[in-house]
Design a protein around this motif. Structure first.
Motif, PDB file in Angstrom:
ATOM      1  N   TRP A  93       0.828  -1.202   0.000  1.00 14.47           N
ATOM      2  CA  TRP A  93       0.000   0.000   0.000  1.00 14.47           C
ATOM      3  C   TRP A  93       0.867   1.259   0.000  1.00 14.47           C
ATOM      4  O   TRP A  93       0.504   2.276  -0.589  1.00 14.47           O
ATOM      5  CB  TRP A  93      -0.952   0.001   1.181  1.00 14.47           C
ATOM      6  N   LEU A  94       2.009   1.185   0.664  1.00 15.03           N
ATOM      7  CA  LEU A  94       2.925   2.329   0.636  1.00 15.03           C
ATOM      8  C   LEU A  94       3.427   2.587  -0.788  1.00 15.03           C
ATOM      9  O   LEU A  94       3.480   3.731  -1.237  1.00 15.03           O
ATOM     10  CB  LEU A  94       4.107   2.073   1.577  1.00 15.03           C
ATOM     11  N   LEU A  95       3.787   1.519  -1.493  1.00 13.39           N
ATOM     12  CA  LEU A  95       4.270   1.673  -2.867  1.00 13.39           C
ATOM     13  C   LEU A  95       3.182   2.262  -3.767  1.00 13.39           C
ATOM     14  O   LEU A  95       3.446   3.149  -4.596  1.00 13.39           O
ATOM     15  CB  LEU A  95       4.716   0.314  -3.415  1.00 13.39           C
ATOM     16  N   LEU A  96       1.959   1.804  -3.595  1.00 16.34           N
ATOM     17  CA  LEU A  96       0.851   2.312  -4.404  1.00 16.34           C
ATOM     18  C   LEU A  96       0.629   3.802  -4.143  1.00 16.34           C
ATOM     19  O   LEU A  96       0.483   4.603  -5.085  1.00 16.34           O
ATOM     20  CB  LEU A  96      -0.422   1.530  -4.088  1.00 16.34           C
ATOM     21  N   TRP A 194       1.294   2.070 -13.981  1.00 14.30           N
ATOM     22  CA  TRP A 194       1.926   1.082 -13.090  1.00 14.30           C
ATOM     23  C   TRP A 194       1.071   0.860 -11.849  1.00 14.30           C
ATOM     24  O   TRP A 194       0.899  -0.292 -11.399  1.00 14.30           O
ATOM     25  CB  TRP A 194       3.320   1.557 -12.677  1.00 14.30           C
ATOM     26  N   ALA A 195       0.542   1.912 -11.281  1.00 14.88           N
ATOM     27  CA  ALA A 195      -0.270   1.807 -10.073  1.00 14.88           C
ATOM     28  C   ALA A 195      -1.492   0.927 -10.302  1.00 14.88           C
ATOM     29  O   ALA A 195      -1.891   0.149  -9.420  1.00 14.88           O
ATOM     30  CB  ALA A 195      -0.702   3.196  -9.602  1.00 14.88           C
ATOM     31  N   VAL A 201      -1.911  -6.886  -8.435  1.00 11.39           N
ATOM     32  CA  VAL A 201      -0.906  -7.952  -8.462  1.00 11.39           C
ATOM     33  C   VAL A 201       0.059  -7.895  -7.277  1.00 11.39           C
ATOM     34  O   VAL A 201       0.530  -8.925  -6.794  1.00 11.39           O
ATOM     35  CB  VAL A 201      -0.115  -7.899  -9.792  1.00 11.39           C
ATOM     36  N   GLY A 202       0.381  -6.705  -6.781  1.00 18.28           N
ATOM     37  CA  GLY A 202       1.448  -6.561  -5.784  1.00 18.28           C
ATOM     38  C   GLY A 202       1.092  -7.106  -4.418  1.00 18.28           C
ATOM     39  O   GLY A 202      -0.038  -6.957  -3.950  1.00 18.28           O
ATOM     40  N   LYS A 203       2.062  -7.729  -3.766  1.00 14.78           N
ATOM     41  CA  LYS A 203       1.930  -8.177  -2.373  1.00 14.78           C
ATOM     42  C   LYS A 203       3.308  -8.573  -1.853  1.00 14.78           C
ATOM     43  O   LYS A 203       4.281  -8.639  -2.600  1.00 14.78           O
ATOM     44  CB  LYS A 203       0.963  -9.356  -2.255  1.00 14.78           C
ATOM     45  N   GLU A 204       3.373  -8.856  -0.535  1.00 13.79           N
ATOM     46  CA  GLU A 204       4.618  -9.282   0.083  1.00 13.79           C
ATOM     47  C   GLU A 204       4.745 -10.800   0.011  1.00 13.79           C
ATOM     48  O   GLU A 204       3.762 -11.513  -0.167  1.00 13.79           O
ATOM     49  CB  GLU A 204       4.691  -8.837   1.548  1.00 13.79           C
ATOM     50  N   GLY A 205       5.985 -11.291   0.203  1.00 12.62           N
ATOM     51  CA  GLY A 205       6.252 -12.719   0.116  1.00 12.62           C
ATOM     52  C   GLY A 205       6.271 -13.412   1.454  1.00 12.62           C
ATOM     53  O   GLY A 205       5.992 -12.826   2.505  1.00 12.62           O
ATOM     54  N   GLN A 206       6.667 -14.705   1.425  1.00 18.20           N
ATOM     55  CA  GLN A 206       6.590 -15.546   2.622  1.00 18.20           C
ATOM     56  C   GLN A 206       7.673 -15.251   3.644  1.00 18.20           C
ATOM     57  O   GLN A 206       7.606 -15.768   4.764  1.00 18.20           O
ATOM     58  CB  GLN A 206       6.653 -17.024   2.228  1.00 18.20           C
ATOM     59  N   THR A 211       2.514  -7.044   8.978  1.00 13.43           N
ATOM     60  CA  THR A 211       2.494  -5.697   9.553  1.00 13.43           C
ATOM     61  C   THR A 211       1.099  -5.118   9.657  1.00 13.43           C
ATOM     62  O   THR A 211       0.940  -3.992  10.079  1.00 13.43           O
ATOM     63  CB  THR A 211       3.345  -4.742   8.686  1.00 13.43           C
ATOM     64  N   GLY A 212       0.109  -5.876   9.281  1.00 15.29           N
ATOM     65  CA  GLY A 212      -1.246  -5.352   9.367  1.00 15.29           C
ATOM     66  C   GLY A 212      -2.224  -6.313   8.764  1.00 15.29           C
ATOM     67  O   GLY A 212      -1.851  -7.287   8.121  1.00 15.29           O
ATOM     68  N   PRO A 213      -3.505  -6.105   8.970  1.00 17.67           N
ATOM     69  CA  PRO A 213      -4.499  -7.039   8.486  1.00 17.67           C
ATOM     70  C   PRO A 213      -4.590  -7.052   6.971  1.00 17.67           C
ATOM     71  O   PRO A 213      -4.613  -6.026   6.327  1.00 17.67           O
ATOM     72  CB  PRO A 213      -5.805  -6.506   9.106  1.00 17.67           C
TER      73      PRO A 213
END
Length: 440
Positions: A93-96, A194-195, A201-206, A211-213
């Motif tokens: 969300w910060l990147l977006l 890009w946004a 598509v964007g998300k964090e990995g394993q 850091t939040g819900p």
């Protein structure tokens, strides 16, 4: 702790999801490379359009240098703040938010704003882009274990070079054919596009720390990664010799990045006598050389790590020696050599020193616990990007007072900065030693 371990997070491999995770990891990495390409295309416009902007707005070299430095007024502060925030808010969300904000900041210049808005827009852009590099790196590294992080980290860093390689000829054509204001519109639209893709598509990995819900990701994240608790504070991480050493080395790299973005086209044209077209092509060549150096370093470092070579040698000393070679290249440039030799010296001085950015990131990720990684990277970013605040103003002042000779003195100062940074990397950095001290 072995060099191939992840500290402090451990991951439980889910065999059925491993191929899917690998594909997703590289898709996210590719998007983050594109993110950094747009990021540096944004930065490069002012340098590529230096002469038309100065003529159109009536700016002296010092004023133009100040406009470039205005970009870094909040860049360093927000780089540190954004890194700390990334330990508490999901980086996706910060990147977006960042890319949307920096796209909006370009619009006034595309629509005809004057000098005041040039300064305001650069300050806004700097605030939005300050955390971009550490958060993009943190997001990419969350998909890979330590021994596999060199290539994705190098690709994210190379995104900065790919951005300028594409932007230098492309935006130069836009500036020549449609005016410098049109170039700001082009990069603003690219950021919005890009946004739109990242939102889906964007998300964090394993290997990320939750850091939040996030209802769509919580179950998978908990199953894939269980970070070990840590009581290591930021002050202890920032006090390690490894953090200090790679930060000093990364400062030297960023000094060269700031000069390349703000003044390299003018230096090539006014200081070395190249035509504008040849200058744009040389800028693209130097950034391409940097991309090759980054990927070559990633391959060499990964190969050394997998064969049991310590990170002190595989990362820090590879990067430190590269900076020392860049210092030698800059020093030789001041001797006034001409012809093909000048191109080789430009590649040595400006085209290979970027490898330290990747090494600094992976070294900090190696010593910092996962729940402190964003802050440790962000604070490093905040420190090193002060180089961008200093270098453009200094060069502008030298050019105003000394003419073309000012460029030569700026390159000589850069050689000294690179020498200090390379020495710090070679002598101070030892991740294994500092891992042990932080674990005590």
């Amino acid at each position: 702790m072995a060099d191939t371990e992840v500290a402090p997070a451990t991951a439980v491999r889910l065999s059925g999801k491993a191929p899917h995770n690998r594909r997703r990891a590289w898709i996210v990495t590719a998007l983050l490379v594109a993110f950094m390409m747009i990021n540096f295309a944004d930065k490069s416009i002012v340098g590529l359009a230096a002469d038309p902007i100065r003529e159109d707005l009536g700016l002296s070299a010092t004023q133009f240098g100040t406009a470039n430095s205005a970009f870094f007024l909040l860049f360093s502060i927000f780089g540190a703040v954004g890194g700390l925030l990334a330990d508490r808010v999901r980086p996706r969300w910060l990147l977006l938010g960042m890319v949307l904000f920096w796209s909006v900041s370009q619009a006034p210049l595309a629509l005809g704003a004057g000098v005041a808005m040039l300064f305001t827009s650069r300050i806004m852009l700097g605030a939005a882009e300050g955390p971009a590099f550490p958060i993009a790196q943190q997001t990419a590294l969350s998909w890979f274990p330590n021994s596999r992080r060199n290539l994705p980290s190098a690709l994210i860093t190379a995104g900065t070079t790919f951005g300028v390689v594409v932007a230098a000829p492309g935006l130069t054509w836009v500036i020549t054919e449609h005016g410098w204001r049109s170039a700001f519109g082009v990069v603003a639209v690219a950021g919005v596009l890009w946004a739109l893709v990242w939102a889906f598509v964007g998300k964090e990995g394993q290997y990320a720390v939750a850091t939040g819900p996030d209802p769509a990701a919580d179950t998978a994240a908990k199953a894939a990664s269980e970070p070990a608790p840590s009581n290591v504070g930021y002050r202890r991480i920032l006090g390690t010799r490894s953090w200090i050493g790679v930060t000093a080395a990364f400062f030297a790299t960023y000094w060269m990045v700031a000069l390349t973005v703000a003044w390299l086209p003018s230096y090539l044209h006014d200081g070395l006598g190249y035509s504008r077209t040849a200058s744009a092509n040389l800028v693209a060549l130097l950034w391409a050389a940097n991309a090759v150096a980054l990927l070559g370093q990633a391959g060499l470092t990964g190969w050394l790590l997998r064969r049991g070579v310590s990170s002190r040698w595989a990362r820090a000393r590879v990067g430190g020696i590269t900076l020392l070679l860049s210092a030698a290249g800059c020093l030789a440039l001041t001797a006034g050599q001409g012809g093909p030799l000048t191109v080789l010296l430009l590649i040595a001085g400006f085209g290979i020193c970027g490898v330290m950015a990747t090494i600094a990131v992976t070294t900090v990720a190696e010593i910092a616990p996962a729940e402190r990684r964003g802050g440790a990277l962000g604070i490093m970013q905040g420190v090193v990007t002060t180089a961008g605040l200093i270098a453009p103003i200094l060069v502008g002042r030298l050019v105003d007072t000394q003419g073309a000779a000012g460029y030569q003195h700026a390159v000589l100062i850069s050689a000294a900065v690179l020498l200090l940074g390379g020495t710090a990397a070679v002598t101070l950095v030892d991740p294994a030693r500092d891992q042990q001290r932080l674990a005590q």
